[in-house]
Design an enzyme around this catalytic site. Structure first.
Site, PDB file in Angstrom:
ATOM      1  N   ARG A   1     -19.413 -15.600   3.429  1.00 14.57           N
ATOM      2  CA  ARG A   1     -18.703 -16.048   4.632  1.00 14.57           C
ATOM      3  C   ARG A   1     -17.589 -17.040   4.338  1.00 14.57           C
ATOM      4  NH1 ARG A   1     -24.053 -15.455   6.612  1.00 14.57           N
ATOM      5  NH2 ARG A   1     -24.194 -13.948   8.333  1.00 14.57           N
TER       6      ARG A   1
ATOM      7  N   LYS B   1     -39.544  -7.921   2.755  1.00 15.85           N
ATOM      8  CA  LYS B   1     -39.249  -9.127   3.531  1.00 15.85           C
ATOM      9  C   LYS B   1     -38.373  -8.756   4.710  1.00 15.85           C
ATOM     10  CE  LYS B   1     -36.331 -12.490   2.315  1.00 15.85           C
ATOM     11  NZ  LYS B   1     -35.785 -13.555   1.446  1.00 15.85           N
TER      12      LYS B   1
ATOM     13  N   LYS C   1     -36.348 -10.331   8.373  1.00 16.98           N
ATOM     14  CA  LYS C   1     -35.792 -11.519   8.998  1.00 16.98           C
ATOM     15  C   LYS C   1     -36.467 -11.793  10.340  1.00 16.98           C
ATOM     16  CE  LYS C   1     -32.573 -12.161   5.834  1.00 16.98           C
ATOM     17  NZ  LYS C   1     -32.432 -13.400   5.041  1.00 16.98           N
TER      18      LYS C   1
ATOM     19  N   ASP D   1     -38.486 -14.387   6.901  1.00 16.75           N
ATOM     20  CA  ASP D   1     -37.450 -15.371   6.594  1.00 16.75           C
ATOM     21  C   ASP D   1     -36.754 -15.775   7.894  1.00 16.75           C
ATOM     22  OD1 ASP D   1     -35.321 -16.865   5.657  1.00 16.75           O
ATOM     23  OD2 ASP D   1     -34.507 -15.297   4.369  1.00 16.75           O
TER      24      ASP D   1
ATOM     25  N   ASN E   1     -34.438 -18.203   8.097  1.00 14.02           N
ATOM     26  CA  ASN E   1     -33.078 -18.682   7.808  1.00 14.02           C
ATOM     27  C   ASN E   1     -32.748 -20.013   8.487  1.00 14.02           C
ATOM     28  OD1 ASN E   1     -32.458 -15.362   7.498  1.00 14.02           O
ATOM     29  ND2 ASN E   1     -31.587 -16.716   5.956  1.00 14.02           N
TER      30      ASN E   1
ATOM     31  N   GLU F   1     -40.417 -18.013   4.913  1.00  9.64           N
ATOM     32  CA  GLU F   1     -39.254 -18.558   4.194  1.00  9.64           C
ATOM     33  C   GLU F   1     -38.300 -19.306   5.124  1.00  9.64           C
ATOM     34  OE1 GLU F   1     -35.596 -16.661   1.550  1.00  9.64           O
ATOM     35  OE2 GLU F   1     -37.577 -15.730   1.532  1.00  9.64           O
TER      36      GLU F   1
ATOM     37  N   GLU G   1     -33.276 -21.965  -1.374  1.00 11.97           N
ATOM     38  CA  GLU G   1     -32.115 -21.153  -1.751  1.00 11.97           C
ATOM     39  C   GLU G   1     -30.781 -21.802  -1.392  1.00 11.97           C
ATOM     40  OE1 GLU G   1     -30.957 -17.989   1.561  1.00 11.97           O
ATOM     41  OE2 GLU G   1     -33.051 -17.729   0.950  1.00 11.97           O
TER      42      GLU G   1
ATOM     43  N   ASP H   1     -31.433 -20.780  -6.647  1.00 14.19           N
ATOM     44  CA  ASP H   1     -30.428 -19.750  -6.863  1.00 14.19           C
ATOM     45  C   ASP H   1     -29.544 -20.238  -8.007  1.00 14.19           C
ATOM     46  OD1 ASP H   1     -27.834 -18.447  -6.642  1.00 14.19           O
ATOM     47  OD2 ASP H   1     -28.467 -17.688  -4.680  1.00 14.19           O
TER      48      ASP H   1
ATOM     49  N   HIS I   1     -33.547 -16.652  -5.451  1.00 17.76           N
ATOM     50  CA  HIS I   1     -32.821 -16.041  -4.337  1.00 17.76           C
ATOM     51  C   HIS I   1     -31.662 -15.174  -4.807  1.00 17.76           C
ATOM     52  CE1 HIS I   1     -29.272 -16.404  -1.538  1.00 17.76           C
ATOM     53  NE2 HIS I   1     -30.152 -15.822  -0.743  1.00 17.76           N
TER      54      HIS I   1
ATOM     55  N   GLU J   1     -35.903 -10.934  -5.893  1.00 24.36           N
ATOM     56  CA  GLU J   1     -35.436 -10.356  -4.641  1.00 24.36           C
ATOM     57  C   GLU J   1     -34.519  -9.165  -4.911  1.00 24.36           C
ATOM     58  OE1 GLU J   1     -33.917 -12.149  -0.392  1.00 24.36           O
ATOM     59  OE2 GLU J   1     -33.269 -13.172  -2.225  1.00 24.36           O
TER      60      GLU J   1
END
Length: 375
Positions: free
Chosen positions: A61, A173, A175, A204, A206, A230, A256, A279, A306, A326
């Protein structure tokens, strides 16, 4: 003079388009827009003896142009240096750009150099990176994430989960973190019923729950026998993660989003998770990641790096206890090689170094490139 020295460094920034825009909870809470691309920074290092190393870091992003710019400002410091002295060289690069700090974007930019130097060193030894570092195993448990995003319908998530299991991936996994917690529970229940009780399943959020919601949802999720929950809270809420870790039977995973060893140290010292998820590109590369592994092992934590499986497979294979890696297929078009999964595990390749080479498509997606030391 060293037996060999760095002759040239080439930096390239590559914009990888995703086949489909993806959304996690941060989109549904209005904090981010759907993700449509990943921007990568590649470093290619060549020595006087024509040894070659490839490394990369990435951004999602935002941040790609900044990583490239920072790396380009300090890259020339590597010319003429002994490529074997990785820790010293990374420290010198950190100090070359110290005015912008030693975490965040600056650290992530330097990761590309660090990974390239390790790739080069392993190739010189004729060994896969995991073998150079000292592997505990030749394969690592693998779980799929790329099929479980919130923009996909439950039926689509279930179909992707089944396909992943058929391809030899061991866990799934998905979301969560939607504003409607009941919908999260419906999706988790649907996937659990689809894959069966014996398949490892993770969720997860987030970072989109507050402390009360995380505790309430965590207790509701206990019935599904999850491997972990997560990022239930903001990545920097060490105290909240510690409380949640003590309150739930389901393991808590996080880390992560942290961009330095120091940030992970606070997480580890605060007993703020059961599974730590560093990560390597985000913390500055393999040199820093190895330090984190030692700290995590000392505290008895589980490890699940991650993203960036092309790097993390090798590192996870070196952790003393069983780990997870992952599986994302997003970066596949960038490389000529593929990582193999079988019986729920990802196999460490027998090719030297990371075991990957840049594809023609990666070259075609390059938006900027600069070289130092070429003559």
């Amino acid at each position: 003079m060293p037996a060999d020295s760095i002759r040239s460094v080439t930096l390239s920034t590559v914009t990888l388009p995703l086949g489909r825009a993806v959304s996690d909870a941060k989109v549904f809470t209005g904090r981010q827009k759907p993700m449509t691309e990943v921007v990568l920074l590649f470093a290619e290092i060549v020595t006087e003896q024509d040894q070659y190393g490839l490394g990369f870091t990435y951004s999602k992003r935002a941040g790609g142009p900044g990583q490239y710019a920072h790396a380009a400002e300090v890259a020339e410091n590597l010319i003429g240096e002994d490529p074997n002295d990785i820790a010293r060289l990374v420290t010198e690069l950190e100090w070359a750009g110290a005015s912008v700090g030693r975490s965040g974007l600056a650290t992530q930019a330097l990761a590309a150099f660090d990974v390239a130097l390790y790739d080069l060193k392993a190739k010189r030894a004729g060994l896969p990176l995991a073998k150079l570092l000292g592997a505990h195993r030749d394969s690592v448990r693998a779980y799929n994430t790329s099929g479980g995003f919130l923009n996909a319908s439950l039926e689509e998530v279930k179909e992707r989960a089944g396909r992943s299991l058929e391809e030899g991936i061991g866990g799934i996994k998905i979301k969560v973190g939607l504003p409607d917690g009941a919908e999260d529970l419906r999706r988790v229940q649907g996937v659990r019923e689809h894959v069966g009780d014996g398949v490892p399943l993770m969720v997860d959020a987030n970072q989109q729950w507050d402390r009360a919601t995380a505790l309430r949802m965590g207790r509701r999720l206990e019935e599904f026998g999850l491997v972990w929950i997560e990022e239930p809270l903001d990545a920097y809420d060490v105290e909240g993660h510690a409380r949640l870790t003590r309150a739930l039977d389901t393991p808590v995973a996080t880390g992560e989003m942290l961009a330095s060893v120091a940030e992970h140290e606070r997480l580890i010292e605060g007993a703020a998770c059961d599974v730590i998820q560093p990560d390597a590109p985000r913390v500055g590369g393999i040199t820093r990641f190895l330090r984190l592994m030692a700290l995590a092992d000392q505290r008895g934590l589980d490890l699940a790096p991650h993203f960036a499986m092309e790097i993390h497979l090798h590192l996870a294979a070196c952790y003393p206890r069983e780990t997870w890696v992952e599986h994302f297929d997003w970066l596949d078009p960038l490389f000529n090689e593929r990582l193999e999964t079988k019986d729920g595990r990802m196999l460490v390749p027998d090719r030297p170094g990371l075991g990957v080479t840049l594809s023609d498509r990666a070259r075609a997606w390059t938006t900027a490139s600069v070289s130092f030391g070429v003559r």
